[in-house]
Write an enzyme that holds these catalytic residues in place. Structure first.
Site, mmCIF file in Angstrom:
data_model
loop_
_atom_site.group_PDB
_atom_site.id
_atom_site.type_symbol
_atom_site.label_atom_id
_atom_site.label_comp_id
_atom_site.label_asym_id
_atom_site.label_seq_id
_atom_site.Cartn_x
_atom_site.Cartn_y
_atom_site.Cartn_z
ATOM 1 N N ASP A 1 31.764 27.652 -24.055
ATOM 2 C CA ASP A 1 30.446 27.167 -24.416
ATOM 3 C C ASP A 1 30.461 25.649 -24.426
ATOM 4 O O ASP A 1 31.436 25.038 -24.866
ATOM 5 C CB ASP A 1 30.121 27.631 -25.849
ATOM 6 C CG ASP A 1 28.927 28.549 -25.887
ATOM 7 O OD1 ASP A 1 27.858 28.109 -25.447
ATOM 8 O OD2 ASP A 1 29.070 29.690 -26.359
ATOM 9 N N HIS B 1 24.776 36.911 -29.315
ATOM 10 C CA HIS B 1 25.057 36.641 -30.725
ATOM 11 C C HIS B 1 23.814 36.154 -31.455
ATOM 12 O O HIS B 1 23.841 35.978 -32.663
ATOM 13 C CB HIS B 1 26.170 35.596 -30.838
ATOM 14 C CG HIS B 1 25.757 34.267 -30.289
ATOM 15 N ND1 HIS B 1 25.752 34.000 -28.934
ATOM 16 C CD2 HIS B 1 25.303 33.155 -30.896
ATOM 17 C CE1 HIS B 1 25.307 32.774 -28.734
ATOM 18 N NE2 HIS B 1 25.040 32.229 -29.905
ATOM 19 N N ASP B 2 22.740 35.898 -30.726
ATOM 20 C CA ASP B 2 21.504 35.394 -31.323
ATOM 21 C C ASP B 2 20.406 36.440 -31.339
ATOM 22 O O ASP B 2 19.229 36.106 -31.410
ATOM 23 C CB ASP B 2 20.990 34.179 -30.519
ATOM 24 C CG ASP B 2 21.657 32.888 -30.944
ATOM 25 O OD1 ASP B 2 22.175 32.830 -32.076
ATOM 26 O OD2 ASP B 2 21.677 31.945 -30.139
ATOM 27 N N GLU C 1 21.801 28.138 -20.503
ATOM 28 C CA GLU C 1 20.949 28.956 -21.361
ATOM 29 C C GLU C 1 19.653 28.199 -21.605
ATOM 30 O O GLU C 1 19.617 27.281 -22.403
ATOM 31 C CB GLU C 1 21.665 29.236 -22.687
ATOM 32 C CG GLU C 1 20.930 30.221 -23.556
ATOM 33 C CD GLU C 1 20.782 29.738 -24.979
ATOM 34 O OE1 GLU C 1 21.774 29.600 -25.690
ATOM 35 O OE2 GLU C 1 19.627 29.499 -25.377
ATOM 36 N N ASP D 1 24.643 25.505 -23.430
ATOM 37 C CA ASP D 1 23.664 25.892 -24.441
ATOM 38 C C ASP D 1 22.418 25.002 -24.360
ATOM 39 O O ASP D 1 22.526 23.814 -24.073
ATOM 40 C CB ASP D 1 24.356 25.716 -25.808
ATOM 41 C CG ASP D 1 23.517 26.183 -26.967
ATOM 42 O OD1 ASP D 1 23.230 27.389 -27.035
ATOM 43 O OD2 ASP D 1 23.161 25.342 -27.807
#
Ligand code: CA
Length: 574
Positions: free
Chosen positions: A102, A333-334, A260, A204
């Site tokens: 990430d 994960h969100d 993302e 991200d």
């Protein structure tokens, strides 16, 4: 009309997201870590994973669990050491897999030395690493922008009597990409880890890095969240910055990059990922994961229909064909758990989890599996009161709605139960034992009690399990490139229960039939003649479901709830 799609390994890969804190603990402190991941690599390999995406490993005050970074160059001791990370890269490569990390480029922690310096004085050389502005004439924030957590995006700082900008938590100040020194810092960080041998980056919040630096007030004040997105999403320089990263960093390695970007459509996705533009290799398609969300309040559940899903997937499959590439990203994960929001975790748990696996693996785009979805992990049953939840967004929402606004507590808690990202953060359920085999100590998030019924060990050797279904559909996708590159056609666009589509390539054509509902559904294959010699490749209900030969001869058949079938047809015999 036909556009050539260049074959690339990352288009054919299966990506698996490891949310480190919750994956596997190795030392009994209750927090997942790098040695824990190493111990499970054989499992991932056996599943068919090609790329392991590991969530941030750097030191963090955990306002946003490792997404608020205070040192990009070291490893958080809670996750392990630099040697552990090197070992992980080595072990991943030894198994002929790849590893991506990430990269958080939009913000840092407020405890990062850059920000500590920046806030210390208006004359600090780091001042311009972030966005600082004077108060509005009334002393309030410089603009009315609202953060993703539902609060002002501006935080006042007493030391210099100015406000700083934060799109997310106030402990996550936004970096000022206008400043070339900031861009150089981020490039240096990426070079540092790429030289260590990682195979790429998952970037991200990639479409938020360029802002309208006039910071105008927004008129869109009805929306609780993100009401200023027009000023900080797809900003004026975002493509310039990404092309610069490509030229100065990405192009120098044999890697792939995924971004993302929330809230974009297919036109924007093509701008980020068309190969000629030299920015990113792919972006995550997040639209489907928001199908049950009311636009102006991400906590409000909105019932979705199959028509909605067909519209979303159809647009992405058709409009981006040959112009760009996506990661098919249905959970993370969100987000609440895949089988809980797109399937039926109560009545048809196994059936709907398998159907979703077939759906994910037969769409155009690189499939992303979020940890635990391959065994059908569900939303947490044991998170009851607001104190059981760890995520800040839920706590702030509860405070605003219940404590400040006086809304009905049950109603608000129902929304939080339904939507909280904490559902995705309960530990992976490895076995029916203490703490689900995740840790010998007390886990940072309690393990879902349904680890008794839903766990890896129990599914490993059960040929009928969700896990083995994932393995099989992944194996099939890898053997047949048409499932990766083939042209998509929705053959039953009006049907409200059945999602049936084909993927067609030079050598073969595939038919996917999914009863996306909790009720039986009548199905008749349109244009059955053209598929008469197709072959059944995979079936969720092999013992009690539809008769494949009846389907292919054009007869009406009844599909069981969440029954899914996969057919393949060779174009000519060799
Ligand atoms: Ca640990």
């Amino acid at each position: 009309m036909n556009t050539v799609i260049n074959p690339e390994y990352w288009k054919e890969s299966i990506v698996y997201e490891v949310y480190l804190r919750s994956f596997q603990d190795s030392n009994g402190d209750g927090i997942g870590d790098i040695p824990g991941v190493i111990s499970r690599l054989d499992y991932l390999k056996e599943l068919g994973v090609d790329v392991v995406w590991i969530s941030p490993v750097h030191p963090s005050p955990n306002a946003d669990y490792s997404y608020d970074i205070k040192d990009f160059y070291s490893i958080d001791p809670v996750f392990g050491t630099l040697d552990d990370l090197k070992q992980l890269i080595h072990e991943v490569h030894k198994r002929d897999m790849k590893m991506i990390m990430d990269m958080i480029i939009n913000h840092t922690s407020d405890e990062h030395p850059w920000f500590l310096e920046s806030r210390s004085s208006v004359d600090s050389p780091y001042r311009d690493y972030y966005f600082w502005r004077d108060p509005a004439p009334d002393g309030g924030p410089p603009s009315n922008w609202i953060s993703y957590l539902g609060e002002s995006m501006w935080e006042y700082d007493e030391t210099t009597k100015q406000y700083y900008l934060h799109s997310y938590h106030k402990k996550e100040p936004d970096l000022n990409w206008e400043n070339p020194r900031v861009r150089q810092e981020m490039k240096d960080i990426m070079h540092h880890w790429l030289k260590l041998g990682i195979d790429g980056y998952q970037i991200d919040a990639v479409n938020s890095i360029s802002k309208d630096t006039r910071f105008p007030n927004t008129d869109d004040t009805e929306r609780r969240q993100a009401n200023a997105e027009q000023y900080f999403k797809e900003g004026p320089r975002v493509h310039e910055y990404l092309h610069e990263l490509y030229e100065d960093v990405f192009a120098h390695y044999s890697i792939f990059t995924a971004g993302e970007p929330s809230g974009i459509g297919t036109d924007e996705a093509a701008l980020y990922t068309h190969p000629d533009r030299q920015e990113l290799d792919m972006v995550l398609m997040m639209e489907a994961s928001k199908i049950d969300t009311v636009t102006n309040d991400l906590w409000q559940y909105q019932p979705w229909t199959l028509q909605d899903l067909k519209k979303i997937m159809g647009d992405w499959n058709r409009n981006l064909y040959g112009k760009g590439w996506i990661g098919v990203y249905l959970s993370s994960h969100d987000h609440a758990r895949l089988v809980s929001y797109l399937g039926d975790a109560d009545k048809y748990h196994k059936e709907s989890a398998k159907l979703l696996a077939m759906f994910l693996m037969t769409m155009q785009g690189t499939p992303y599996i979020y940890q635990g979805d391959e065994i059908g992990m569900t939303n947490a049953q044991h998170l009851r009161t607001i104190d059981d939840f760890t995520e800040q967004q839920a706590k702030i929402y509860y405070r605003q709605r219940v404590e400040e606004h006086g809304d009905d507590e049950q109603e608000i808690m129902q929304r939080i139960y339904t939507k909280s990202r904490d559902h995705a953060r309960t530990p992976v359920q490895w076995e029916d034992g203490p703490n689900g085999g995740f840790s010998t100590g007390e886990p940072w998030m309690p393990v879902n009690p349904n680890t008794r019924e839903i766990n890896v060990r129990q599914q490993q050797d059960d040929p009928d399990s969700i896990l083995n279904f994932y393995r099989e559909i992944i194996r099939i996708r890898k053997q047949h490139k048409t499932l990766v590159y083939g042209n998509y056609e929705d053959i039953l666009p009006e049907d409200e229960q059945i999602y049936a589509y084909t993927r067609a390539g030079k050598e073969d054509r595939w038919l996917i039939v999914l009863n996306f509902s909790s009720s039986p559904a009548d199905f008749r294959l349109p244009d059955a003649d053209s598929l008469a010699n197709a072959e059944l490749m995979l079936h969720t209900h092999p013992d009690r479901g539809a008769d494949p030969s009846a389907i292919l001869s054009g007869k009406q058949v009844q599909l069981q709830p969440y029954e899914a079938l996969l057919f393949s047809q060779k174009h000519s015999s060799k």
